[in-house]
Design a protein around this motif. Structure first.
Motif, PDB file in Angstrom:
ATOM      1  N   LEU A 230       0.439  -1.115   0.173  1.00 20.01           N
ATOM      2  CA  LEU A 230      -0.244  -0.049  -0.255  1.00 20.01           C
ATOM      3  C   LEU A 230       0.827   1.106  -0.320  1.00 20.01           C
ATOM      4  O   LEU A 230       1.947   1.410   0.862  1.00 20.01           O
ATOM      5  N   ALA A 231       0.266   2.196  -0.973  1.00 16.21           N
ATOM      6  CA  ALA A 231       1.097   3.401  -1.070  1.00 16.21           C
ATOM      7  C   ALA A 231       1.760   4.147   0.291  1.00 16.21           C
ATOM      8  O   ALA A 231       0.547   4.248   0.638  1.00 16.21           O
ATOM      9  N   SER A 232       2.482   4.150   0.414  1.00  9.86           N
ATOM     10  CA  SER A 232       2.654   5.462   2.277  1.00  9.86           C
ATOM     11  C   SER A 232       1.727   6.319   2.673  1.00  9.86           C
ATOM     12  O   SER A 232       1.972   7.133   3.613  1.00  9.86           O
ATOM     13  N   ARG A 233       1.083   7.566   0.943  1.00 10.92           N
ATOM     14  CA  ARG A 233      -0.343   8.391   1.172  1.00 10.92           C
ATOM     15  C   ARG A 233      -0.683   8.139  -0.070  1.00 10.92           C
ATOM     16  O   ARG A 233      -0.648   7.849  -0.664  1.00 10.92           O
ATOM     17  N   LEU A 234      -1.432   9.459   0.158  1.00 10.38           N
ATOM     18  CA  LEU A 234      -2.416   9.981  -1.332  1.00 10.38           C
ATOM     19  C   LEU A 234      -2.079  10.320  -2.435  1.00 10.38           C
ATOM     20  O   LEU A 234      -0.393  10.986  -2.159  1.00 10.38           O
ATOM     21  N   THR A 235      -2.437  10.758  -3.527  1.00 11.41           N
ATOM     22  CA  THR A 235      -1.798  10.602  -4.120  1.00 11.41           C
ATOM     23  C   THR A 235      -2.009  11.808  -5.042  1.00 11.41           C
ATOM     24  O   THR A 235      -3.146  12.606  -4.231  1.00 11.41           O
ATOM     25  N   THR A 236      -0.788  13.004  -4.922  1.00 11.85           N
ATOM     26  CA  THR A 236      -0.904  14.451  -4.726  1.00 11.85           C
ATOM     27  C   THR A 236      -1.136  14.775  -6.323  1.00 11.85           C
ATOM     28  O   THR A 236      -1.501  14.375  -7.122  1.00 11.85           O
ATOM     29  N   ILE A 298      -1.318  24.868  -3.886  1.00 14.79           N
ATOM     30  CA  ILE A 298      -1.274  23.589  -3.481  1.00 14.79           C
ATOM     31  C   ILE A 298      -1.169  21.633  -4.413  1.00 14.79           C
ATOM     32  O   ILE A 298      -1.872  20.831  -3.582  1.00 14.79           O
ATOM     33  N   SER A 299      -0.270  22.248  -4.936  1.00 15.47           N
ATOM     34  CA  SER A 299      -0.127  21.366  -5.517  1.00 15.47           C
ATOM     35  C   SER A 299       0.691  19.809  -5.021  1.00 15.47           C
ATOM     36  O   SER A 299       0.538  18.740  -5.756  1.00 15.47           O
ATOM     37  N   GLU A 300       1.264  19.950  -3.658  1.00 10.45           N
ATOM     38  CA  GLU A 300       1.279  19.025  -2.846  1.00 10.45           C
ATOM     39  C   GLU A 300      -0.292  18.645  -2.118  1.00 10.45           C
ATOM     40  O   GLU A 300       0.477  17.288  -1.596  1.00 10.45           O
ATOM     41  N   THR A 301      -1.013  18.973  -1.934  1.00 14.23           N
ATOM     42  CA  THR A 301      -2.088  17.996  -1.835  1.00 14.23           C
ATOM     43  C   THR A 301      -2.766  17.310  -2.590  1.00 14.23           C
ATOM     44  O   THR A 301      -1.996  16.858  -3.670  1.00 14.23           O
ATOM     45  N   PRO A 302      -3.568  16.204  -1.514  1.00 14.55           N
ATOM     46  CA  PRO A 302      -3.889  15.185  -2.477  1.00 14.55           C
ATOM     47  C   PRO A 302      -4.918  15.565  -3.423  1.00 14.55           C
ATOM     48  O   PRO A 302      -6.016  16.096  -2.952  1.00 14.55           O
ATOM     49  N   VAL A 303      -4.591  15.031  -4.736  1.00 14.31           N
ATOM     50  CA  VAL A 303      -5.687  15.149  -5.370  1.00 14.31           C
ATOM     51  C   VAL A 303      -7.160  14.651  -5.149  1.00 14.31           C
ATOM     52  O   VAL A 303      -7.350  14.034  -4.124  1.00 14.31           O
ATOM     53  N   CYS A 304      -8.317  15.637  -5.490  1.00  9.52           N
ATOM     54  CA  CYS A 304      -9.539  15.259  -5.161  1.00  9.52           C
ATOM     55  C   CYS A 304     -10.758  15.635  -6.105  1.00  9.52           C
ATOM     56  O   CYS A 304     -10.563  16.304  -7.294  1.00  9.52           O
ATOM     57  N   HIS A 305     -11.598  14.932  -5.650  1.00  9.06           N
ATOM     58  CA  HIS A 305     -12.684  15.577  -6.684  1.00  9.06           C
ATOM     59  C   HIS A 305     -13.041  14.747  -8.106  1.00  9.06           C
ATOM     60  O   HIS A 305     -12.523  15.042  -9.445  1.00  9.06           O
ATOM     61  N   LEU A 306     -12.362  13.474  -8.176  1.00  7.05           N
ATOM     62  CA  LEU A 306     -12.157  12.774  -7.947  1.00  7.05           C
ATOM     63  C   LEU A 306     -13.321  11.153  -9.062  1.00  7.05           C
ATOM     64  O   LEU A 306     -13.240  10.993  -8.218  1.00  7.05           O
ATOM     65  N   GLN A 362       0.577   7.459   5.995  1.00  2.00           N
ATOM     66  CA  GLN A 362      -0.612   8.239   5.922  1.00  2.00           C
ATOM     67  C   GLN A 362      -1.657   8.571   5.580  1.00  2.00           C
ATOM     68  O   GLN A 362      -1.884   8.150   4.796  1.00  2.00           O
ATOM     69  N   GLN A 363      -2.547   9.747   6.468  1.00  6.41           N
ATOM     70  CA  GLN A 363      -4.080  10.243   5.973  1.00  6.41           C
ATOM     71  C   GLN A 363      -5.143   9.002   5.516  1.00  6.41           C
ATOM     72  O   GLN A 363      -5.534   8.851   4.690  1.00  6.41           O
ATOM     73  N   LEU A 364      -5.116   8.184   6.109  1.00  5.00           N
ATOM     74  CA  LEU A 364      -5.452   6.764   6.380  1.00  5.00           C
ATOM     75  C   LEU A 364      -7.531   7.450   6.498  1.00  5.00           C
ATOM     76  O   LEU A 364      -7.980   6.903   6.225  1.00  5.00           O
ATOM     77  N   PHE A 365      -6.727   8.403   7.804  1.00  7.94           N
ATOM     78  CA  PHE A 365      -8.165   8.760   8.418  1.00  7.94           C
ATOM     79  C   PHE A 365      -8.502   9.914   7.573  1.00  7.94           C
ATOM     80  O   PHE A 365      -6.830  10.868   7.733  1.00  7.94           O
ATOM     81  N   GLY A 366      -9.083  10.933   6.893  1.00  5.31           N
ATOM     82  CA  GLY A 366      -9.144  12.145   6.458  1.00  5.31           C
ATOM     83  C   GLY A 366      -9.038  12.180   5.279  1.00  5.31           C
ATOM     84  O   GLY A 366      -8.160  12.114   4.676  1.00  5.31           O
ATOM     85  N   ASP A 367      -8.773  14.194   5.238  1.00  3.51           N
ATOM     86  CA  ASP A 367      -7.878  14.721   3.888  1.00  3.51           C
ATOM     87  C   ASP A 367      -9.414  14.076   2.260  1.00  3.51           C
ATOM     88  O   ASP A 367      -9.739  15.198   2.052  1.00  3.51           O
ATOM     89  N   VAL A 368      -9.501  12.918   1.924  1.00  4.39           N
ATOM     90  CA  VAL A 368     -10.345  12.650   1.122  1.00  4.39           C
ATOM     91  C   VAL A 368     -10.834  10.764   0.727  1.00  4.39           C
ATOM     92  O   VAL A 368      -9.690  10.379   1.836  1.00  4.39           O
ATOM     93  N   TRP A 369     -11.880  10.991   0.752  1.00  8.05           N
ATOM     94  CA  TRP A 369     -12.005   9.488   0.627  1.00  8.05           C
ATOM     95  C   TRP A 369     -11.575   8.845  -0.543  1.00  8.05           C
ATOM     96  O   TRP A 369     -11.627   8.902  -1.370  1.00  8.05           O
ATOM     97  N   GLU A 370     -11.356   7.690  -0.315  1.00  8.32           N
ATOM     98  CA  GLU A 370     -10.844   6.321  -1.332  1.00  8.32           C
ATOM     99  C   GLU A 370     -10.793   5.424  -1.546  1.00  8.32           C
ATOM    100  O   GLU A 370     -11.528   4.900  -1.301  1.00  8.32           O
ATOM    101  N   TRP A 371     -11.157   5.943  -3.017  1.00 12.69           N
ATOM    102  CA  TRP A 371     -11.921   4.770  -3.730  1.00 12.69           C
ATOM    103  C   TRP A 371     -11.061   3.228  -3.810  1.00 12.69           C
ATOM    104  O   TRP A 371     -10.243   3.514  -3.742  1.00 12.69           O
TER     105      TRP A 371
END
Length: 442
Positions: A230-236, A298-306, A362-371
């Motif tokens: 599993l990736a260590s963080r969300l996709t940016t 905000i380029s280093e923040t997780p991409v969202c609204h996908l 990181q970021q398993l909870f919060g930031d974005v809902w993970e598809w």
């Protein structure tokens, strides 16, 4: 069996806190804002305020308070959402036409329901009444999140693109900080005791009436998981921009057939809320609840609204895949529930950090809902709730995909490792993003 007074007292405090949280979130909005319904998935905020009260009135007060007088006889059908066993309701697309009842009456309706629930909790209600109140609070927190997503879309579609509120000083994290390099964590579930077999979901304790899980999280059951990473963080956003720049939206080999057709029909060229902007280094600006911001910021923040289709296409382009919901839960169940959730008031995903725990994603909870790659179906031996409440989750187990983990507009008390969100694969107005996965433990 009657509820212990201490449980009823603590639940009353939670009830008042949750109801107040909804109103507090609405405080920056004008009465005109509350009327907007800008896309088929959304509802006007004013409707949310009424429907959440309708839920308590219909499933708690109407069934457990013998002398209860409904606030208005028409509200039973007017603010019904999709409970067909309770009768007819207006079409969802017409909710923006509800200029009447006026806002003052909706707010009076909320006060009427709040007073009645308070009285019920002060008189030691039966256990089932308590369980219904807990369900109603989870329902209200779902709608608080929907208010955030719906008003974001409503303000975005306004030609003035107004902000919901001004951005906090630490919006998006440290703008000078680069997200840590993507790393991989290996998992070999069940080894060495029962190789590959893990327990997923929850079987509620019927005596723990103040605990909660939705029926679609039940029952707990064994699942086989092969070793995975599993990736260590969300996709940016920066990583997703690379996908765009390499013609990701023009390469049919990356897309599921339905995804390709949907993307072409809708004219998608980037995530929802991204707009071309020649005045920025990246060439893009992104609408947030704080207004438009340069993507560079905000380029280093997780991409969202996908959509799921976009998340899946990106994973293929990257040479990986999306995790299954069971892989995600196996990892998340071992971690504390902490992250960028509604209480942080950022209202946008935050960048990963280099100071996080080195031995867990990181970021398993919060930031974005993970598809995830998992279709939304019932677990083995799943049983929906009896009566009309059985329509809450079970009837949507068709043509939906599971998302996990919550987002930056999810209340912390509402999320847990077993929580299963679900949307159709073309949905983009939610705070939805992705985390990569791949096969094998090395």
């Amino acid at each position: 069996m009657l509820t212990e007074p201490s449980i009823a007292t603590s639940l009353l405090k939670r009830f008042l806190d949750v109801r107040q949280a909804t109103m507090q979130f609405c405080a920056p909005l004008t009465p005109e804002d509350l009327m907007v319904q800008s896309c088929p998935e959304a509802s006007p905020v004013k409707w949310h305020l009424a429907h959440t009260s309708w839920f308590f009135e219909t499933f708690v007060l109407g069934e457990f308070v013998a002398a209860y007088q409904p606030y208005h006889p028409d509200f039973r059908w007017l603010f019904n959402s999709y409970y067909k066993s309770l009768g007819e309701m207006p079409e969802k697309k017409l909710r923006a036409s509800f200029s009447r009842p006026p806002l003052d009456q909706i707010l009076a309706y909320r006060r009427h329901v709040d007073t009645a629930i308070t009285r019920l909790l002060e008189h030691a209600p039966q256990d089932e009444a308590l369980r219904r109140i807990v369900l109603g609070l989870e329902h209200e927190q779902q709608h608080l999140e929907l208010i955030a997503t719906d008003i974001k879309h409503a303000l975005f579609t306004n030609p003035l693109h107004p902000a919901y509120v001004a951005a906090p000083a630490n919006f998006g994290g440290d703008s000078a900080q680069i997200a840590p390099p993507l790393d991989w964590f290996s998992f070999s579930p069940g080894y060495p005791v029962r190789p590959g077999v893990v327990e997923i979901g929850v079987t509620p304790d019927p005596t723990a009436i103040d605990s909660f899980a939705f029926d679609n999280e039940t029952p707990r059951h064994p699942v086989y998981l092969a070793p995975f990473r599993l990736a260590s963080r969300l996709t940016t956003c920066a990583e997703y921009l690379a996908f765009i720049d390499e013609n990701g939206y023009s390469r049919p080999e990356l897309w599921l057939s339905e995804g390709w057709d949907t993307m072409r029909a809708e004219g998608w060229q980037a995530p929802l809320y991204w707009q071309r902007d020649a005045n920025t280094k990246s060439g893009w600006s992104v609408y947030t609840l704080h207004g438009f911001r340069p993507l560079d910021e905000i380029s280093e923040t997780p991409v969202c609204h996908l959509s799921f289709f976009e998340a899946d296409a990106f994973a293929r382009w990257a040479g990986h895949r999306l995790p299954s919901e069971f892989e995600w839960e196996f990892v998340a169940a071992q971690q504390p529930i902490e992250g960028n959730l509604l209480e942080q008031e950022s209202l946008h995903p935050s960048s990963a950090t280099t100071t996080a725990k080195p031995h867990a994603p990181q970021q398993l909870f919060g930031d974005v809902w993970e598809w995830t790659q998992s279709p939304y179906t019932g677990y083995p031996r799943y049983k929906p709730l009896p009566g009309a409440l059985g329509e809450y989750n079970g009837k949507f187990m068709s043509s939906q995909i599971v998302l996990r983990g919550g987002s930056c507009v999810t209340p912390k008390a509402h999320i847990r490792a077993t929580y299963r969100n679900f949307f159709s694969p073309g949905t983009r107005w939610q705070f939805s993003g992705l985390r990569l996965a791949r096969d094998g433990a090395s």
